[in-house]
Structure formats: C-alpha cells, structure tokens
Design an enzyme around this catalytic site. Sequence first.
Site, PDB file in Angstrom:
ATOM      1  N   GLY A  65       0.803  -1.083  -0.117  1.00 45.82           N
ATOM      2  CA  GLY A  65       0.025   0.035   0.097  1.00 45.82           C
ATOM      3  C   GLY A  65       1.030   1.331  -0.063  1.00 45.82           C
ATOM      4  N   CYS A 111       5.153  -5.883   1.843  1.00 47.70           N
ATOM      5  CA  CYS A 111       5.502  -4.679   1.680  1.00 47.70           C
ATOM      6  C   CYS A 111       4.986  -3.699   2.957  1.00 47.70           C
ATOM      7  CB  CYS A 111       5.339  -4.054   0.475  1.00 47.70           C
ATOM      8  SG  CYS A 111       6.195  -2.368   0.478  1.00 47.70           S
ATOM      9  N   TYR A 112       3.894  -3.004   2.614  1.00 43.62           N
ATOM     10  CA  TYR A 112       3.328  -2.324   3.538  1.00 43.62           C
ATOM     11  C   TYR A 112       2.393  -3.440   4.609  1.00 43.62           C
ATOM     12  CZ  TYR A 112      -0.661   0.116   5.914  1.00 43.62           C
ATOM     13  OH  TYR A 112      -1.435   0.957   6.748  1.00 43.62           O
ATOM     14  N   HIS A 128       8.455  -7.686  -2.926  1.00 41.93           N
ATOM     15  CA  HIS A 128       7.468  -8.064  -3.788  1.00 41.93           C
ATOM     16  C   HIS A 128       7.400  -9.322  -4.486  1.00 41.93           C
ATOM     17  CE1 HIS A 128       4.774  -4.659  -3.375  1.00 41.93           C
ATOM     18  NE2 HIS A 128       5.782  -3.748  -3.232  1.00 41.93           N
ATOM     19  N   GLU A 179       5.015 -11.157  -5.780  1.00 42.83           N
ATOM     20  CA  GLU A 179       4.252 -11.053  -7.079  1.00 42.83           C
ATOM     21  C   GLU A 179       4.681 -10.676  -8.354  1.00 42.83           C
ATOM     22  OE1 GLU A 179       4.130  -9.139  -4.500  1.00 42.83           O
ATOM     23  OE2 GLU A 179       3.241  -7.340  -4.793  1.00 42.83           O
ATOM     24  N   ASP A 209     -17.044 -11.301 -22.575  1.00 46.51           N
ATOM     25  CA  ASP A 209     -17.721 -11.696 -21.492  1.00 46.51           C
ATOM     26  C   ASP A 209     -19.140 -11.721 -21.506  1.00 46.51           C
ATOM     27  OD1 ASP A 209     -15.266 -10.981 -20.646  1.00 46.51           O
ATOM     28  OD2 ASP A 209     -15.925  -8.694 -20.005  1.00 46.51           O
ATOM     29  N   LYS A 266      -9.874 -11.562 -16.646  1.00 50.60           N
ATOM     30  CA  LYS A 266     -10.186 -11.876 -18.135  1.00 50.60           C
ATOM     31  C   LYS A 266      -9.802 -13.232 -18.781  1.00 50.60           C
ATOM     32  CE  LYS A 266     -11.927  -9.787 -21.817  1.00 50.60           C
ATOM     33  NZ  LYS A 266     -12.977  -8.880 -22.095  1.00 50.60           N
TER      34      LYS A 266
END
Length: 509
Positions: free
Chosen positions: A53, A80-81, A167, A169, A225, A365
Amino acid sequence: MDKILVLDFGGQYNQLIARRVREQHVYAEIRSCQTPVEEIRKAGYSGIIFTGGPNSVYDPASPRCGREVLELGIPVLGICYGCQLMAVLEGGEVVSAGAVSEYGKAELTHTGSPLFEDVPAVSAVWMSHTDYVKTVPTGFSVTGVTPSCPAAAIADEERRLYGVQFHPEVMHTAYGKTMLRNFLFRISGCAGDWTMEDFVRASVEKYQKELAGKRVLCALSGGVDSSVAAVLLHRAVGERLTCVFVDHGLLRKDEGDLVERTFREKFEMNIVRVNAGERFLAKLAGVTEPEKKRKIIGEEFIRVFEEEAKKIGYVHVLVQGTIYPDVVESGVGEAATIKSHHNVGGLPSVIDFDEIVEPLRLLFKDEVRAAGLELGIPYELVWRQPFPGPGLAIRVLGEVTEEKLAVLRECDAIFREEVLAAGLERTTKQYFAVLTDSRTVGVMGDARTYGCTVALRAVDTDDFMTADWSRLPYDVLAKASNRITNEVRTVSRVVYDITSKPPATVEWE
Ligand code: XMP
C-alpha cells in the site's frame, strides 16, 4: 475448496497477487482491509495475504485491519506495507528508510524458512519501499536481509506469520513464485485443485438450483464476457434463457453473422437478433463529434433493447457479464455494484426484472477465456480482441455513412487476416484499421487518383490504460498495405500509427 484472502491495503499489485495465487489453482479473493474479522473467520480461509500500500503505517490515517486477524490461527503473509503493518500490530517498530529507500532490484540473503524452501540463499527480489521494520516484534525473527534492508523478511514461524519487504508477486523477484507456492502449499496447506472445469460445473449446478423455473434475459454484444456468461447460463437454464443481440450495424465484417451462427446453431440458444443498422445510421447522420456519436449510440442501444425486452415480456433475471476487475474497481468488499457495461449500461433501468445474475464476477479476463473454451465456445470468439461499444462509428472519422463503413470493413478485415496469418493475434492486443477523413493524391496505372487514407493501428498493452504501438514486422505491414490498396479501390494511401498512449489513445476518436 481452499480459499486465500488477499486483504487489500491499497497496493497497486493487489490484483496481481490474486492472479498469482489463482495461477497455482488456489482460489483467491480480494477484500477490503475493513472487512470485519468475524466475516474473515466465518469464510474459512486457508491463508491471508496482506497487500502492499502507498501509506506509512505510522500515519494515523493509514488503512489497517485489527490485530485479531493475526490471531485467527490462519497463516498470514504480509507484503511490503502488509509486512510493516504486521510488525506494528505485533509491537514492532517501523521507521522511514530515508536515504536508503529501496526501489528496484535488490539481493536477498535468507537464513532459511518454510517460505524460502527451494529458494537459493542469495537471489534477486523487487523492492519498492520508503519505510522499513526497524525493530522486529517479540516472537519474530529476521529471516532475510538485503544490503540496505536489515529486516527484508521476518517470521513468527510458530504462529505461521510471515512478512516480506519485497514483492514476490512481480516477475523481477526471481523466486517469487516459489515463495508464493511455499506459502500456499507448505504453510497454508492448500491442495491446488481449483480448475476452470470445477468452476464451470459448480456454477451450472448453482444456477440450475437457484434459477429453477425462472425466465432469464441476456444482452449479447458478441464480446467475450457476455458470450461466456450467456453460454454458461444456457447450460443451467436451457431454453428459459433468451439472448437479445442488438446489431447496430457498426460491427466488423461478418461479425454479426458469426455471433448469431455460433449461438443459434452451435448452442441452439434462443437468440433474437435485431438488425438496427439503419436506425443507428439515421441517428448518426450529419454527426461528426466523437463524444456525440458515442452518446447517440449508447442511447439508441438502450432504446432498441427496451423495445425488444417489451416484446419478450416479463423476465425474472437479467444476466450481466461483469468480471472480477470490474468488481474490484467498483470498490473491494463493497456490496455488488452493477457495472455500466458499454453495451448494457442503463439496461437495468429500462426493463422489468427481479434480480441480476453475474456469473463471471469472480473471474479475471484470461479465466473468462478459459471458461469460454471449457464451455465449447470457438477460439475466434474467445480470443476476440476488445472492440468498443460504439463499434466502427469511432473508427470512421467524421460523419458515419454506410459507404464509409463498407470501405473500413474491408480494410480492417484484410489487416486482421494478415496479423492472424503472421500468428501475431495474441501478442498484439488490439489491431484495427481506421478510415481517416483525409483524401490524398495517388497514382494508379497512368491515372491520378484522389482517394481515402486508411490508418492501421496495433498496440501492445496489459491494461489498456497505457499502451505502446506494436512493432509489427515490416513484411506484415507491407502485405496489408499492398492488399488494401489493391483490393479496396477507393483507398490510395495506408499509414501506420506509431503513437503510444499517452499521449494518444488507442482509438482515434
Ligand atoms: P482508448 O481509446 O480510450 O481505448 O485508449 C482503450 C480501450 O477501450 C476501448 N474503448 C471503448 N470501449 N466503449 C467501449 O466499450 C467505448 O466507448 C470505448 N472507447 C474505447 C478501446 O477499444 C480500447 O480497447
């Protein structure tokens, strides 16, 4: 089914974290950090990830969750945060790193931890922080350092609480995937058995029960979609589903027929196709201003749909193709917000129904695409590139006429064929032709011509918020240009758009 909670503290990577978890076949959902702890307990998560964040934990206005979340007995990974918050909640100290703030690649040296199983002792990680954990809370130990961060990884292994300042990710963290897998499988005990097949089966069963005896209506745009949502609902309720496909006459070459054929013939669905092209063109006559075109098309779309819906009569359920990023963008953890789809925006206010069903609410998606393939929707529809609601009307610059649309359709079809033939349809994210309002001089045979200018546009992008122009091979561009000027006689010049977004947008209007 194992579930991971991604507790959102406003980090830019929160969706990416959920994505990374789901890539490991573990279902993940993002919820607001304000989610009451009781709800978290009841939901039965196998693990919790605190996101990063932009705030400083020592700022009183920074987003927080209660310390009780750390006491649920559920493993937590703070990123992180999230790591800093974990430290502060447990009585540690976080301070500004000042001059030693780290951005970018750093070298992590770890000292062993279940989180770092199969990770080399020294590896590259991605840092982006201005604060750091100065004093590690009681019960925690430092499990990793970088040259400028003395507590790059902390852990209370007994309570299965882990924090990393970097991070895992993002791709730049070389062993980020291994770390996440360790958290999911070794630490949280997930099975990794969430598959698209399960999702489709479970959804069909759910709607079979919930919508028993109900009449269902779906607005088909031909986009991915709404197509996937419709086919999924059709599996559940069969002929009680009616799809309305408003063809505004601004689709690409043969597109309306492909949509109709797919749903009517392949899936034997009740589909009402409304050929409203003339009506839309009449409304657009003389209009040159892009925003005005958009508005006219949006309003007319709703009017046409309303008329059709009235003919169908009362329905119990309206299906919408809302997908996960729409849900997250409209406010994590908040009550369902109905997305104003470009094609169905406003529909809820003009038709009479009891409830809205959004079968793709949980999917990203690419997961929607995987579900589409699972449901047997043809590849070319599932991998359809994004297409704007106002269709070709915003790719014919200036006034839209049937003649101009016909020229554009041919040019666009040729360009698409050539991109497809070169196998580039998945690397370049959107590619199309634009009919400009410039005429230029050319020469054909011995005669002077004065024809239209067509622009080709192709972009590489992840999120369409920013985009770069695709470096398509010259051969592909040459072939497309050649074919266009040969096969579409009114075109005397083809140009390639080499502007990124920003400053340009993807579409020309
Ligand atoms: P821009 O031109 O804004 O486009 O850079 C970004 C993405 O959005 C699509 N787009 C639209 N989609 N209705 C839509 O449904 C619209 O009015 C619209 N305008 C742009 C565009 O095709 C690209 O994918």
